[in-house]
Design a protein around this motif. Structure first.
Motif, PDB file in Angstrom:
ATOM      1  N   ASP A 188     -25.708  -9.968  -0.934  1.00  0.00           N
ATOM      2  CA  ASP A 188     -25.873 -10.802   0.258  1.00  0.00           C
ATOM      3  C   ASP A 188     -25.725  -9.981   1.526  1.00  0.00           C
ATOM      4  O   ASP A 188     -26.414 -10.215   2.517  1.00  0.00           O
ATOM      5  CB  ASP A 188     -24.830 -11.928   0.271  1.00  0.00           C
ATOM      6  N   GLN A 189     -24.813  -9.031   1.459  1.00  0.00           N
ATOM      7  CA  GLN A 189     -24.570  -8.178   2.618  1.00  0.00           C
ATOM      8  C   GLN A 189     -25.835  -7.372   2.936  1.00  0.00           C
ATOM      9  O   GLN A 189     -26.243  -7.282   4.095  1.00  0.00           O
ATOM     10  CB  GLN A 189     -23.417  -7.232   2.277  1.00  0.00           C
ATOM     11  N   ALA A 190     -26.459  -6.831   1.907  1.00  0.00           N
ATOM     12  CA  ALA A 190     -27.692  -6.072   2.105  1.00  0.00           C
ATOM     13  C   ALA A 190     -28.785  -6.973   2.660  1.00  0.00           C
ATOM     14  O   ALA A 190     -29.499  -6.613   3.604  1.00  0.00           O
ATOM     15  CB  ALA A 190     -28.135  -5.443   0.784  1.00  0.00           C
ATOM     16  N   THR A 191     -28.904  -8.155   2.104  1.00  0.00           N
ATOM     17  CA  THR A 191     -29.910  -9.107   2.570  1.00  0.00           C
ATOM     18  C   THR A 191     -29.708  -9.433   4.045  1.00  0.00           C
ATOM     19  O   THR A 191     -30.646  -9.409   4.836  1.00  0.00           O
ATOM     20  CB  THR A 191     -29.818 -10.406   1.748  1.00  0.00           C
TER      21      THR A 191
ATOM     22  N   LEU B 256     -31.121   1.321   1.801  1.00  0.00           N
ATOM     23  CA  LEU B 256     -30.650   0.767   3.063  1.00  0.00           C
ATOM     24  C   LEU B 256     -29.182   1.154   3.198  1.00  0.00           C
ATOM     25  O   LEU B 256     -28.392   0.898   2.290  1.00  0.00           O
ATOM     26  CB  LEU B 256     -30.795  -0.764   3.027  1.00  0.00           C
ATOM     27  N   VAL B 257     -28.828   1.783   4.305  1.00  0.00           N
ATOM     28  CA  VAL B 257     -27.433   2.159   4.510  1.00  0.00           C
ATOM     29  C   VAL B 257     -26.647   0.913   4.910  1.00  0.00           C
ATOM     30  O   VAL B 257     -27.003   0.240   5.883  1.00  0.00           O
ATOM     31  CB  VAL B 257     -27.301   3.235   5.608  1.00  0.00           C
ATOM     32  N   LEU B 258     -25.607   0.597   4.156  1.00  0.00           N
ATOM     33  CA  LEU B 258     -24.784  -0.575   4.478  1.00  0.00           C
ATOM     34  C   LEU B 258     -23.566  -0.177   5.293  1.00  0.00           C
ATOM     35  O   LEU B 258     -23.160  -0.881   6.215  1.00  0.00           O
ATOM     36  CB  LEU B 258     -24.322  -1.280   3.203  1.00  0.00           C
ATOM     37  N   ALA B 259     -22.969   0.957   4.932  1.00  0.00           N
ATOM     38  CA  ALA B 259     -21.782   1.427   5.654  1.00  0.00           C
ATOM     39  C   ALA B 259     -21.701   2.936   5.516  1.00  0.00           C
ATOM     40  O   ALA B 259     -22.120   3.493   4.501  1.00  0.00           O
ATOM     41  CB  ALA B 259     -20.523   0.771   5.083  1.00  0.00           C
ATOM     42  N   GLY B 260     -21.193   3.580   6.549  1.00  0.00           N
ATOM     43  CA  GLY B 260     -21.074   5.032   6.517  1.00  0.00           C
ATOM     44  C   GLY B 260     -22.274   5.701   7.165  1.00  0.00           C
ATOM     45  O   GLY B 260     -23.149   5.036   7.729  1.00  0.00           O
ATOM     46  N   VAL B 261     -22.310   7.009   7.083  1.00  0.00           N
ATOM     47  CA  VAL B 261     -23.363   7.778   7.738  1.00  0.00           C
ATOM     48  C   VAL B 261     -24.035   8.725   6.750  1.00  0.00           C
ATOM     49  O   VAL B 261     -23.376   9.339   5.910  1.00  0.00           O
ATOM     50  CB  VAL B 261     -22.797   8.586   8.930  1.00  0.00           C
TER      51      VAL B 261
END
Lengths: 252, 252
Positions: free
Chosen positions: A6-9, A58-63
């Motif tokens: 869901d977070q990615a969506t 898709l980057v969700l968190a971080g670099v």
DNA sequence: CGAAGTATTGACTTGTTTCAATGTTAGTGG
DNA sequence: CCACTAACATTGAAACAAGTCAATACTTCG
């Protein structure tokens, strides 16, 4: 507590909405994607030069950094990617990677099969155009990098880069009164800007002494945005953001 | 004698065929495009930063540069475009230009309405993917520029650039035993590579003294391809050419 | 605490720029 | 056909921004 899927969506929907307003059809299509979410440690190359990936991410968190190496093993960071970015969207149509993707900090990354993305693009002209546009903005970031590396001296180069990072973080709601979290060491910023760690150190001192920024242990705060923009000759047009001030929080 | 329109059609078909074999449907679609062909003199900016073009263009003859200016009016050449290139394909999905397009030499350029391109992409998944891929390779060229400008010294930088030009000209059949015609003055090559004309002059002397190239009045000949590739740490992967040795003559 | 990564500083070196003069080439008009 | 001009190429000397080398300090973390 949202699931990783869901977070990615939510993040993708937010990001694509920055290009154009999505209709119910598009939102529905996006919400039915099934992502595989991975937690990666810092300094890990997860896509290699020469690979032929079957997924985009898709980057969700971080670099995450795009990198390329010289014959002598010297690393160049081609671009820096933050949450909301899809740094290997190009692999959808250019099969073979011509560079690496590696994590800078610990990251959370969502992967989606090319098959699913292609299906989406076939069904929806809007999504097709939006993903395409996303990849074109990536190219615009590259042009900005060429400009700054060739035309600006060390101080301005750093200022320009920090402006870019500030506005891109802001666009995904990652900037608050305290600035934003940014895990690139001075050494890595050097690898972005084609400078040595010594130069970055001295340039960052210049920018700090001018009260343009504050910069400490993985955290950056722009104190004087207009000043930094002027100092770095930064023209944010190339970011092509429809709006800058929505927060990720509001979107998710 | 072909009409200008047929010439544009043939060149586009040739170019797109370098990505994937086109079916009869795609070839038919392309052949029915109606181009507006213009002859432009040297040193003319024909698309400006801030413009919102309603057309994209295909270079038929001559050389075009993407440029961006500093606050002080110093020009940076972001990329160099030769026959077969579509240097503003991005304007199809990024409305507002973030840089200029200007002619280097006298050029012949074919323009096509975005409307027609979008129509093509809507009808044919194949053409959609192929144009998209074209724009992604453009981004790959940018990455190569970032790498060379940041990591290579003046001599190698010039070698790398000349390799790129050699292979890109070769891919459209513009290289013969005498090399290829190339109208960039030393000053302009400096603006590409972030060097001064003095450096370019000295570096070109180095490359000539090593018998890697011959270079005179708008003409370049690579005498030792392997040597130049090694000298410039050139990895041509980023060009993503399916084949290099077809000639434009054969295609048209 | 020790170790590893990161930041800071100073002294010295170097590749590239800057400045300025001179040579070369191609095109133009008398 | 040659003088004139403008653009481009070449050269040398001096200045400078950034690199290199190397030592020291700070921070984080097991």
């Amino acid at each position: 507590m949202k699931s990783a899927n869901d977070q990615a969506t939510a993040l993708l929907e937010f990001r694509l909405s920055a290009h154009r307003t999505l209709g119910p059809k598009e939102r529905d299509l996006i919400s039915h994607l099934s992502w595989r979410v991975e937690e990666l440690p810092a300094r890990q190359t997860f896509i290699h030069d020469g690979d032929k990936p079957a997924h985009s991410c898709l980057v969700l968190a971080g670099v995450v950094a795009r990198t390329q190496y010289t014959a002598g093993g010297q690393r160049q960071i081609l671009s820096v990617h933050i949450p909301g970015d899809m740094p290997d969207l190009q692999s959808l149509h250019i099969g073979r990677m011509d560079h690496d993707l590696e994590t800078v900090s610990a990251t959370q990354i969502a992967f989606i099969p090319h098959k699913d993305l292609n299906h989406l693009c076939a069904i929806s002209q809007t999504l097709n155009a939006t993903f395409w546009r996303e990849s074109l903005i990536d190219a615009a970031l590259h042009r900005a990098a060429i400009f700054r590396n060739a035309q600006l001296d060390a101080d301005s180069r750093l200022a320009h880069f920090l402006c870019e990072m500030h506005f891109r973080h802001k666009a995904v709601g990652l900037v608050d009164e305290e600035g934003f979290s940014f895990p690139l060491s001075q050494e890595l910023m050097g690898e972005v800007l084609g400078l040595t760690i010594v130069s970055i150190n001295r340039s960052s001192q210049t920018l700090r002494s001018l009260d343009l920024i504050r910069m400490q242990k993985g955290h950056i705060q722009v104190l004087d945005v207009d000043g930094l923009v002027r100092f770095g000759q930064f023209d944010g047009t190339f970011l092509h953001q429809r709006f800058d001030h929505e927060t990720l929080a509001r979107a998710s």
